[in-house]
Design a protein around this motif. Structure first.
Motif, PDB file in Angstrom:
ATOM      1  N   MET A 116       0.821  -1.214   0.000  1.00  0.00           N
ATOM      2  CA  MET A 116       0.000   0.000   0.000  1.00  0.00           C
ATOM      3  C   MET A 116       0.856   1.266   0.000  1.00  0.00           C
ATOM      4  O   MET A 116       0.482   2.295  -0.568  1.00  0.00           O
ATOM      5  N   ALA A 117       2.016   1.180   0.631  1.00  0.00           N
ATOM      6  CA  ALA A 117       2.940   2.306   0.698  1.00  0.00           C
ATOM      7  C   ALA A 117       4.330   1.744   0.969  1.00  0.00           C
ATOM      8  O   ALA A 117       4.507   0.529   1.094  1.00  0.00           O
ATOM      9  N   VAL A 118       5.306   2.621   1.083  1.00  0.00           N
ATOM     10  CA  VAL A 118       6.690   2.196   1.310  1.00  0.00           C
ATOM     11  C   VAL A 118       6.963   1.978   2.794  1.00  0.00           C
ATOM     12  O   VAL A 118       7.788   1.136   3.163  1.00  0.00           O
ATOM     13  N   LEU A 193      11.667  -7.413   0.098  1.00  0.00           N
ATOM     14  CA  LEU A 193      10.597  -7.324   1.100  1.00  0.00           C
ATOM     15  C   LEU A 193       9.383  -6.563   0.602  1.00  0.00           C
ATOM     16  O   LEU A 193       8.245  -7.010   0.774  1.00  0.00           O
ATOM     17  N   LEU A 194       9.597  -5.406  -0.002  1.00  0.00           N
ATOM     18  CA  LEU A 194       8.462  -4.608  -0.445  1.00  0.00           C
ATOM     19  C   LEU A 194       7.821  -5.161  -1.706  1.00  0.00           C
ATOM     20  O   LEU A 194       6.611  -5.010  -1.908  1.00  0.00           O
ATOM     21  N   VAL A 200       4.546 -12.835   2.041  1.00  0.00           N
ATOM     22  CA  VAL A 200       4.821 -13.785   3.117  1.00  0.00           C
ATOM     23  C   VAL A 200       4.514 -13.173   4.478  1.00  0.00           C
ATOM     24  O   VAL A 200       4.010 -13.853   5.381  1.00  0.00           O
ATOM     25  N   VAL A 201       4.801 -11.880   4.649  1.00  0.00           N
ATOM     26  CA  VAL A 201       4.477 -11.220   5.912  1.00  0.00           C
ATOM     27  C   VAL A 201       2.964 -11.135   6.092  1.00  0.00           C
ATOM     28  O   VAL A 201       2.432 -11.329   7.190  1.00  0.00           O
ATOM     29  N   SER A 202       2.248 -10.875   5.030  1.00  0.00           N
ATOM     30  CA  SER A 202       0.792 -10.822   5.100  1.00  0.00           C
ATOM     31  C   SER A 202       0.201 -12.191   5.422  1.00  0.00           C
ATOM     32  O   SER A 202      -0.791 -12.294   6.158  1.00  0.00           O
ATOM     33  N   TRP A 203       0.783 -13.259   4.889  1.00  0.00           N
ATOM     34  CA  TRP A 203       0.321 -14.612   5.198  1.00  0.00           C
ATOM     35  C   TRP A 203       0.473 -14.895   6.696  1.00  0.00           C
ATOM     36  O   TRP A 203      -0.428 -15.450   7.336  1.00  0.00           O
ATOM     37  N   THR A 332       6.121  -4.389  10.276  1.00  0.00           N
ATOM     38  CA  THR A 332       7.015  -5.545  10.300  1.00  0.00           C
ATOM     39  C   THR A 332       8.107  -5.405   9.248  1.00  0.00           C
ATOM     40  O   THR A 332       9.297  -5.653   9.516  1.00  0.00           O
ATOM     41  N   ILE A 333       7.736  -4.979   8.050  1.00  0.00           N
ATOM     42  CA  ILE A 333       8.713  -4.812   6.973  1.00  0.00           C
ATOM     43  C   ILE A 333       9.671  -3.667   7.283  1.00  0.00           C
ATOM     44  O   ILE A 333      10.882  -3.769   7.027  1.00  0.00           O
TER      45      ILE A 333
END
Length: 350
Positions: A116-118, A193-194, A200-203, A332-333
């Motif tokens: 959605m954003a950086v 990551l972005l 994977v972070v969303s999962w 998290t990212i």
């Protein structure tokens, strides 16, 4: 309780064509915008009516390819079009915040390509602006709206896994190195990551919620962006997520959710239409393979249909992937990029 079942839950909203049509504008006609419009035209009743680009020539070529007439040589003209209900922001993610604010200021609903954003701070600003304007805003985390994800959602809600303890996910692909390219340039918010790690972070967030601790290690590209990262996330309840993302090597693209009473394993790719397997007590194994014939990015039709239903119902946030969750995913990212030493466009560490 027992987790013995004979059949898997039936996924809901399996036909994107059942959603009421909205009139869509496309902001930035790149590759992913092309795939998005193809998915909408093939599988939904959504109407793409206009496109805006930095040049009229590029916008006109996109409109001609997809069979509609309205093409604008600026993003400002697109968002001012009174016949556009919702805008899909498909620009590079370094521009997502600015373009989302442009859409919101025009009073339009907005679907913002992931991430959605950086940063989490940018995402929070988008959410605050959308809420103040009373418009619907959603991150295009299309995995959340897939039929297989709805099966997983129902299994989790019904307690069929017990207490979730371990979550895994990987997403990697070998990308040609180009220091000026979108994936590798700090000025374009490059890095694994972005671009793909957000999946994977969303999962992990889907299964465990926001983590209370983040451990990250990785390898930087010569430009200073993250080329490969491994993460361990720990939830407040003690569950852990083991995640990896890479621009250096292809990986299986699998996801799993393991609990005290059972586990889920996805087919590949976990982030697109594929399938899901449930392992229950007593050796029960049930498998569901996606039968709908909407592979890979054709699955973006589900998120567009979901947005159309939500807007028609008067919602301003997605119940399946709220803005607040998109923000915590970026938190998290942010922390993972800080730990691996990501160097920003200004030359300093993240």
């Amino acid at each position: 309780m027992t987790n013995s079942i004979e059949t898997l839950p039936t996924p809901r909203h399996t036909d994107p064509a059942d959603a009421p049509p909205l009139r869509w504008g496309i902001l930035a006609p790149g590759v992913i915008a092309n795939d998005f419009v193809d998915a909408l035209r093939a599988h939904t009743r959504q109407q793409v009516v206009a496109v805006g680009s930095r040049t009229l020539e590029r916008a006109a070529a996109f409109a001609a390819r997809h069979g509609f007439e309205r093409a604008y040589g600026s993003y400002e003209e697109l968002v001012a079009d009174p016949d556009v209900d919702v805008v899909y922001v498909a620009s590079p993610h370094s521009e997502h915040a600015a373009h989302a604010h442009l859409v919101i200021a025009a009073g339009k609903h907005v679907l913002i390509e992931k991430p959605m954003a950086v940063t989490a701070a940018e995402a929070r600003g988008i959410a605050e602006a959308a809420r103040a304007a009373g418009v619907f805003a959603m991150e295009a985390m299309w995995t959340r709206y897939l039929p297989q994800t709805d099966i997983a959602r129902q299994l989790l809600a019904d307690g069929m896994l017990g207490e979730v303890k371990v979550v895994t996910a990987d997403f990697g692909g070998a990308a040609a190195y180009d220091p000026a390219g979108r994936l590798w340039a700090p000025a374009l918010a490059g890095g694994a990551l972005l671009d793909i790690g957000v999946y994977v972070v969303s999962w992990a967030s889907f299964a465990l919620g926001a983590p209370e601790s983040v451990i990250a290690t990785g390898e930087l590209a010569p430009t200073g962006v993250d080329a490969q990262v491994a993460l361990v996330l720990t939830s407040p309840g003690g569950g852990q997520a083991l995640l990896s993302t890479s621009l250096l090597s292809g990986t299986p693209s699998l996801g799993s959710i393991s609990g005290t009473a059972g586990r889920i394993e996805t087919d590949s790719p976990f982030w697109g239409p594929s399938g899901i397997r449930f392992h229950g007590s007593g050796g029960t194994v049930l498998h569901w393979a996606d039968p709908f014939g909407r592979p890979y990015r054709q699955g973006m039709s589900y998120e567009a249909a979901a947005l159309a239903r939500y807007v028609t119902d008067g919602l301003t946030d997605s119940p399946l992937h709220p803005l607040d969750e998109a923000i915590t995913t970026l938190q998290t990212i942010d922390e993972a990029r800080r730990q691996v030493g990501y160097r920003s466009a200004a030359g300093g560490a993240q």
